[in-house]
Design an enzyme around this catalytic site. Structure first.
Site, short mmCIF file in Angstrom:
data_model
loop_
_atom_site.label_atom_id
_atom_site.label_comp_id
_atom_site.label_asym_id
_atom_site.label_seq_id
_atom_site.Cartn_x
_atom_site.Cartn_y
_atom_site.Cartn_z
N SER A 36 0.82 -1.22 0.00
CA SER A 36 0.00 0.00 0.00
C SER A 36 0.85 1.26 0.00
CB SER A 36 -0.88 0.02 1.26
OG SER A 36 -1.62 1.23 1.33
N TYR B 177 -1.62 -0.52 10.15
CA TYR B 177 -1.84 -1.03 8.78
C TYR B 177 -0.57 -0.82 7.94
CZ TYR B 177 -3.92 -1.30 4.08
OH TYR B 177 -4.19 -1.62 2.77
N1 LIG Z 1 -8.68 -0.47 -1.45
C1 LIG Z 1 -7.60 0.25 -1.25
O1 LIG Z 1 -7.65 1.49 -1.25
C2 LIG Z 1 -6.27 -0.42 -1.04
C3 LIG Z 1 -5.12 0.37 -1.09
C4 LIG Z 1 -3.88 -0.22 -0.89
C5 LIG Z 1 -3.80 -1.57 -0.66
N2 LIG Z 1 -4.93 -2.33 -0.60
C6 LIG Z 1 -4.78 -3.77 -0.33
O2 LIG Z 1 -5.38 -4.47 -1.39
C7 LIG Z 1 -5.70 -5.79 -0.93
C8 LIG Z 1 -7.11 -6.14 -1.38
O3 LIG Z 1 -8.03 -5.32 -0.70
P1 LIG Z 1 -9.28 -4.64 -1.40
O4 LIG Z 1 -9.07 -3.17 -1.37
O5 LIG Z 1 -9.59 -5.32 -2.68
O6 LIG Z 1 -10.42 -4.93 -0.29
P2 LIG Z 1 -11.63 -5.95 -0.22
O7 LIG Z 1 -12.58 -5.72 -1.34
O8 LIG Z 1 -12.14 -5.83 1.18
O9 LIG Z 1 -10.93 -7.37 -0.43
C9 LIG Z 1 -10.21 -8.00 0.57
C10 LIG Z 1 -10.08 -9.46 0.21
O10 LIG Z 1 -9.29 -10.12 1.22
C11 LIG Z 1 -9.96 -11.28 1.61
N3 LIG Z 1 -9.64 -11.64 2.98
C12 LIG Z 1 -9.73 -10.90 4.10
N4 LIG Z 1 -9.37 -11.63 5.17
C13 LIG Z 1 -9.05 -12.87 4.70
C14 LIG Z 1 -8.61 -14.08 5.30
N5 LIG Z 1 -8.42 -14.18 6.63
N6 LIG Z 1 -8.36 -15.14 4.51
C15 LIG Z 1 -8.56 -15.06 3.20
N7 LIG Z 1 -8.96 -13.96 2.55
C16 LIG Z 1 -9.20 -12.87 3.31
C17 LIG Z 1 -11.44 -11.00 1.43
O11 LIG Z 1 -12.13 -12.20 1.19
P3 LIG Z 1 -13.08 -12.97 2.22
O12 LIG Z 1 -13.65 -11.96 3.16
O13 LIG Z 1 -14.10 -13.62 1.33
O14 LIG Z 1 -12.19 -13.98 2.90
C18 LIG Z 1 -11.42 -10.16 0.16
O15 LIG Z 1 -11.45 -10.99 -0.98
C19 LIG Z 1 -5.49 -5.77 0.59
O16 LIG Z 1 -4.27 -6.37 0.92
C20 LIG Z 1 -5.46 -4.29 0.91
O17 LIG Z 1 -4.73 -4.03 2.08
C21 LIG Z 1 -6.16 -1.78 -0.80
#
Ligand SMILES: NC(=O)c1ccc[n+]([C@@H]2O[C@H](COP(=O)([O-])OP(=O)(O)OC[C@H]3O[C@@H](n4cnc5c(N)ncnc54)[C@H](OP(=O)(O)O)[C@@H]3O)[C@@H](O)[C@H]2O)c1
Length: 245
Positions: free
Chosen positions: A140, A153
């Site tokens: 991130s 985080y």
């Molecule tokens: N959105 C942003 O602005 C942003 C920015 C920088 C980095 N990121 C990173 O991008 C990545 C994806 O996040 P996103 O933004 O796409 O959010 P999201 O839509 O909430 O997706 C998160 C994913 O992680 C899975 N997950 C959470 N806990 C888990 C566990 N214990 N075991 C297996 N899967 C798990 C969830 O699936 P289930 O709940 O079905 O298990 C979901 O598929 C993350 O690492 C986040 O930190 C996001």
């Protein structure tokens, strides 16, 4: 080349992981999807297959090392190998450290850091036996520009960044590529679980809706790093909204 590659994606049930799986499948990769919400994974498998692609899915909780081993085993059983593991699953809790959200801290360490370690433990032996492999992690911009309310985080994300750089230096025999992708604000469900206070959550959602980019943009960045020739490693890639400060 992405066509014909076998790519496992954790956190493929929503947001960046879902968009990445969909995009890579459209480019001809066989995708192996892991997350806890299997109903969503099954829908995505059906969608990919209906479009002529190849996909498989498994219930994976990345906090359990056995689940990652099972995901990697599924890739090998169904598609014969594993070329890329995208360690994308993550959780984000925002709030000042002084709030002492001990449970939230534990969740972020367990999912964001230990989840990636479990993926490495599962994938490395397969990569070594094949003579090639690629680890892509989603970290991130929170770790690049440190801001209040995201200290823990950002700490988990920078721990992963450090881990991959160490692994990279230990792996200069040409068999392993490592990449840390640093997205800025991306419109996903991450923000829905970031704060408990309803008013603060609503505000965070509005900010995200105003500023966030489409997860498909991150999917294209991930495709770009995978698509490089085997002797080219993109170590770090930052992708954020043009208007992000
Ligand atoms: N959105 C942003 O602005 C942003 C920015 C920088 C980095 N990121 C990173 O991008 C990545 C994806 O996040 P996103 O933004 O796409 O959010 P999201 O839509 O909430 O997706 C998160 C994913 O992680 C899975 N997950 C959470 N806990 C888990 C566990 N214990 N075991 C297996 N899967 C798990 C969830 O699936 P289930 O709940 O079905 O298990 C979901 O598929 C993350 O690492 C986040 O930190 C996001």
């Amino acid at each position: 080349m992405i066509h014909g590659k076998v790519v496992a994606v954790t956190g493929a049930s929503s947001g960046i992981g879902e968009a990445t799986a969909r995009h890579l499948a459209s480019l001809g990769a066989a995708v192996v999807l892991g997350a806890r919400r299997t109903d969503r994974l099954d829908r995505l498998v059906a969608e990919v297959e209906a479009a002529g692609g190849e996909a498989a899915a498994l219930r994976v909780d990345v906090t359990d090392p056995d689940d990652l081993r099972a995901l990697v085993a599924l890739a090998v059983e169904r598609f014969g190998r594993l070329d890329v593991l995208v360690g994308n699953a993550g959780v984000g809790r925002i709030g000042p450290v002084a709030d002492l959200d001990v449970d939230g801290w534990s969740a972020m360490v367990d999912v964001n850091l230990k989840g990636v370690l479990h993926g490495i433990a599962a994938a490395l032996p397969v990569f070594r036996s094949q003579g090639s492999g690629h680890l892509v992690t989603v970290v991130s911009t929170s770790g690049l520009k440190i801001v209040p309310t995201q200290a823990v985080y950002a700490g988990t994300k920078n721990a992963v960044r450090t881990l991959l750089e160490g692994l990279r230096q230990e792996s200069t025999d040409g068999m392993l590529r490592t990449t840390s992708i640093s997205p800025g604000y991306v419109r996903t469900e991450l923000i829905d679980h970031a704060v408990d206070d309803p008013a603060a959550r609503e505000q965070a959602r509005r900010n995200m809706a105003d500023l966030g980019i489409d997860p498909a943009a991150v999917a294209r960045a991930i495709a770009f790093v995978i698509d490089q020739p085997d002797d080219v490693e993109i170590g770090d890639l930052t992708i954020r909204p043009t208007r992000q400060g």
